[in-house]
Design an enzyme around this catalytic site. Structure first.
Site, PDB file in Angstrom:
ATOM      1  N   TYR A  61       0.541  -1.217   0.028  1.00 34.03           N
ATOM      2  CA  TYR A  61      -0.018  -0.293   0.198  1.00 34.03           C
ATOM      3  C   TYR A  61       1.056   1.465   0.174  1.00 34.03           C
ATOM      4  CZ  TYR A  61      -4.736  -0.492  -0.541  1.00 34.03           C
ATOM      5  OH  TYR A  61      -6.033  -0.800  -0.171  1.00 34.03           O
ATOM      6  N   GLU A  63      -0.693   4.733  -0.767  1.00 29.31           N
ATOM      7  CA  GLU A  63      -1.120   6.139  -1.078  1.00 29.31           C
ATOM      8  C   GLU A  63      -0.537   7.333  -0.614  1.00 29.31           C
ATOM      9  OE1 GLU A  63      -4.773   6.046   1.090  1.00 29.31           O
ATOM     10  OE2 GLU A  63      -5.186   4.084   0.380  1.00 29.31           O
ATOM     11  N   ASP A 207      -6.177  12.467 -25.569  1.00 28.60           N
ATOM     12  CA  ASP A 207      -6.421  11.362 -24.621  1.00 28.60           C
ATOM     13  C   ASP A 207      -5.394  10.155 -26.261  1.00 28.60           C
ATOM     14  OD1 ASP A 207      -6.547   8.557 -24.087  1.00 28.60           O
ATOM     15  OD2 ASP A 207      -8.447   8.716 -23.744  1.00 28.60           O
ATOM     16  N   THR A 233      -2.992   5.248 -21.819  1.00 22.95           N
ATOM     17  CA  THR A 233      -2.557   3.989 -21.648  1.00 22.95           C
ATOM     18  C   THR A 233      -1.683   3.655 -22.022  1.00 22.95           C
ATOM     19  OG1 THR A 233      -3.550   2.672 -23.497  1.00 22.95           O
ATOM     20  CG2 THR A 233      -5.303   3.260 -21.983  1.00 22.95           C
ATOM     21  N   LYS A 236      -1.180  -0.784 -25.129  1.00 21.24           N
ATOM     22  CA  LYS A 236      -1.179  -0.815 -26.278  1.00 21.24           C
ATOM     23  C   LYS A 236      -0.157  -0.240 -27.556  1.00 21.24           C
ATOM     24  CE  LYS A 236      -6.000   1.771 -26.552  1.00 21.24           C
ATOM     25  NZ  LYS A 236      -6.350   1.991 -24.429  1.00 21.24           N
ATOM     26  N   ARG A 242      -0.661  -3.081 -18.491  1.00 20.19           N
ATOM     27  CA  ARG A 242      -2.351  -3.214 -18.905  1.00 20.19           C
ATOM     28  C   ARG A 242      -2.727  -1.647 -17.749  1.00 20.19           C
ATOM     29  NH1 ARG A 242      -7.204  -3.849 -21.435  1.00 20.19           N
ATOM     30  NH2 ARG A 242      -5.890  -5.090 -22.297  1.00 20.19           N
TER      31      ARG A 242
HETATM   32  N1  DSN Z   1      -9.665   2.527 -25.997  1.00 20.32           N
HETATM   33  C1  DSN Z   1     -10.525   1.227 -26.103  1.00 20.32           C
HETATM   34  C2  DSN Z   1     -10.031  -0.062 -27.557  1.00 20.32           C
HETATM   35  O1  DSN Z   1      -9.640   0.710 -28.203  1.00 20.32           O
HETATM   36  O2  DSN Z   1     -10.380  -0.886 -27.315  1.00 20.32           O
HETATM   37  C3  DSN Z   1     -11.616   0.138 -25.559  1.00 20.32           C
HETATM   38  O3  DSN Z   1     -11.070   1.330 -24.463  1.00 20.32           O
END
Ligand code: DSN
Length: 426
Positions: A61, A63, A207, A233, A236, A242
Site C-alpha cells: 500500500y 497511498e 487522449d 494507456t 497498446k 495494462r
Molecule cells: N480503448 C478501447 C479500444 O480501443 O479497444 C477500449 O476502451
C-alpha cells in the site's frame, strides 16, 4: 537455485495448487500463440514487463506520492515510482508525469477531476465517429456528470471535421477541448486544436491512448508540446502493462496529482508502476523506434491490401497503427466478419464506421491494428498475406470453425504464426 530476486513466477507451484487457473494461464498463452491478434488496442508485452507485474510490489500500500505516503515501508516502491516518473518525462519531453492511473478510463477520470466541475462543458469526438466511452457518452460518468458536446468526421473525407470543431468551440465555449479516440486512423492536427482552445481560453486535452506508442518511438508527431494535458494507456502500441498514465504542463501538475489521488483513486498498484518503468526504458531504445515505424508501415500495407480485396478503409487508409474498414461493399456485417475471422484464427473487432446505418452491436465495419503482429516480427509481405486470409474468411467463410473455409484459412494462419511466433520459446 534461481537468482531471481523476487517470488511469484513459479508456474509449477501454481499448477500444483490451482490447476484450474494454471490451466487458464496456459490456454490463454496457447490462444495468443495460435492465432493472429489484430485488435488495435492490444499488444504482447515483454517478459521483463510481465516479471515486474508478477512481483511482490503488488502487496504494497502506498497511498500518496514518493516521499509523501500515508503508509510506512514505502522506501522501495518510492524508488520504482520515481524511476517511472523520470523515464516518462524524458520519453515524452514532459514537464510532469503521473504514473498512478490504473487504466485509461481512470486517467481520463482524473483529467475531468482536475479541470471540470459537474455540469461544465467539454467538447470531444463522438463515440460513433471514433471517440471513446469516457469522452462524454451518456452511459459513462463523463456523459452523466458533464455537459458533453460532440464533433465528428466530415462525410466526404471521413477525417475529423475541423470546421465543425471550431464552430462548436465558439458556440459552446467548453472549458476543455479533447482530441483523440479509439478508431481514428489519421494523424490529428494538434496545432489546430491548440489555436482553437487558446481562442476561447479552454484547456486542450489529448487522449493519446491509442497512438502514444507511436509518439514514444518517434514515428508520428507528439501532442505533448501542444496540449495542456495528455492521458494515455500503457498497453497498446506502447507495449507495457495494462494501465494508464498522464503527462502535463508544470502549471497543471498539482491539479493532476490531486485528481489522481486522493480524488479518483486510492492506493496505486506498485507492481504495475514498476512495470511501467520497465516499459518506458524499453521504449527509449532504437529497437523500439524501429518497431513503431514498422507498425505504421504494416498498418498501411494491411489497409491497402484489404482495399484491393474490396474491404474499403475509411479515410482511404491510415497514418497510424490501425485502420477502420467499411464492409458494406462486400455485403457482410461487422458482427459476422468478427465471427468468421475468429473461426479462422484471426482475432479482430467489429466496429461502427462513421454514419453507420447498423446498430453498434452489429456494426458495418471492422477495426484492425498491427501492434501484435509487428511485435511478432512480421513485415509488409506478411500483411499482404493476412489481408488475403482475412478477405477469404470474411467474404467466403463461416462462423463455424469446422467449415471448410475456416479450416483452410486457419491452416495458413498456423503457418504464419509458426514462422513468427508470439512469445517464442527460448
Ligand atoms: N480503448 C478501447 C479500444 O480501443 O479497444 C477500449 O476502451
Amino acid at each position: 537455485m534461481s537468482s531471481q530476486p523476487f517470488y511469484g513466477s513459479d508456474y509449477d507451484a501454481l499448477a500444483a495448487f490451482d490447476p484450474d487457473i494454471a490451466g487458464v494461464l496456459l490456454s490463454e498463452l496457447a490462444r495468443i500463440r495460435g492465432g493472429l491478434q489484430l485488435i488495435a488496442s492490444e499488444n504482447l508485452s515483454s517478459p521483463a514487463v510481465l516479471t515486474a507485474l508478477g512481483s511482490t510490489l503488488s502487496n504494497k500500500y502506498a497511498e500518496g506520492y514518493p516521499g509523501r505516503r500515508y503508509y510506512g515501508g514505502c522506501s522501495e516502491v518510492d524508488k520504482a515510482e520515481n524511476i517511472a516518473i523520470e523515464r516518462a518525462k524524458a520519453l515524452f519531453g514532459a514537464d510532469h508525469a503521473n504514473v498512478q492511473p490504473h487504466s485509461g478510463a481512470s486517467a481520463n477520470q482524473a483529467v475531468y477531476g482536475a479541470f471540470l466541475k459537474p455540469g461544465e462543458t467539454i467538447l470531444a469526438m463522438s463515440l460513433p465517429h471514433g471517440g471513446h466511452l469516457t469522452h462524454g457518452t451518456k452511459v459513462s460518468f463523463s456523459g452523466k456528470w458533464f455537459n458533453a458536446v460532440h464533433y465528428g468526421v466530415d462525410k466526404e473525407t471521413e477525417d475529423i471535421d475541423y470546421a465543425q470543431v471550431e464552430a462548436l468551440a465558439k458556440e459552446h465555449r467548453p472549458k476543455v477541448i479533447l482530441a483523440g479516440g479509439s478508431a481514428i486512423p489519421r494523424l490529428i492536427d494538434f496545432e489546430f486544436f491548440r489555436r482553437v482552445a487558446d481562442e476561447i481560453g479552454a484547456i486542450f486535452w489529448v487522449d493519446a491512448a491509442h497512438f502514444i506508442g507511436l509518439v514514444a518511438g518517434g514515428a508520428i508527431p507528439s501532442p505533448v508540446p501542444h496540449a495542456d494535458v495528455v492521458s494515455f494507456t500503457t498497453h497498446k502500441v506502447l507495449r507495457g502493462p495494462r494501465s494508464g498514465a498522464i503527462v502535463c504542463k508544470a502549471e497543471h501538475a498539482t491539479a493532476i496529482d490531486k485528481a489522481v489521488f486522493p480524488m479518483m483513486q486510492g492506493g496505486p498498484q506498485m507492481h504495475t508502476v514498476a512495470a511501467k518503468a520497465v516499459n518506458f526504458k524499453e521504449c527509449a531504445t532504437p529497437e523500439y523506434a524501429a518497431y513503431a515505424k514498422q507498425v505504421i508501415a504494416n498498418a498501411r500495407t494491411l489497409a491497402t491490401s484489404l482495399a484491393e480485396h474490396g474491404i474499403r478503409p475509411t479515410t482511404g487508409g491510415t497514418d497510424t497503427h490501425l485502420s477502420l474498414h467499411d464492409l458494406q461493399g462486400v455485403g457482410v456485417t461487422g458482427k459476422d466478419a468478427e465471427a468468421r475471422a475468429d473461426a479462422a484464427g484471426i482475432v479482430l473487432n467489429k466496429n461502427a464506421i462513421p454514419f453507420d446505418p447498423a446498430p453498434p452491436s452489429i456494426a458495418s465495419g471492422i477495426r484492425v491494428g498491427t501492434p501484435c503482429v509487428t511485435t511478432q516480427g512480421m513485415g509488409t509481405a506478411e500483411m499482404v498475406k493476412i489481408a488475403e486470409l482475412m478477405a477469404t474468411a470474411i467474404t467466403k467463410g463461416d462462423a463455424d470453425p469446422d467449415h471448410e473455409v475456416s479450416r483452410k484459412v486457419r491452416a495458413e494462419v498456423t503457418d504464419l504464426v509458426t514462422r513468427y511466433p508470439a512469445y517464442p520459446r527460448p
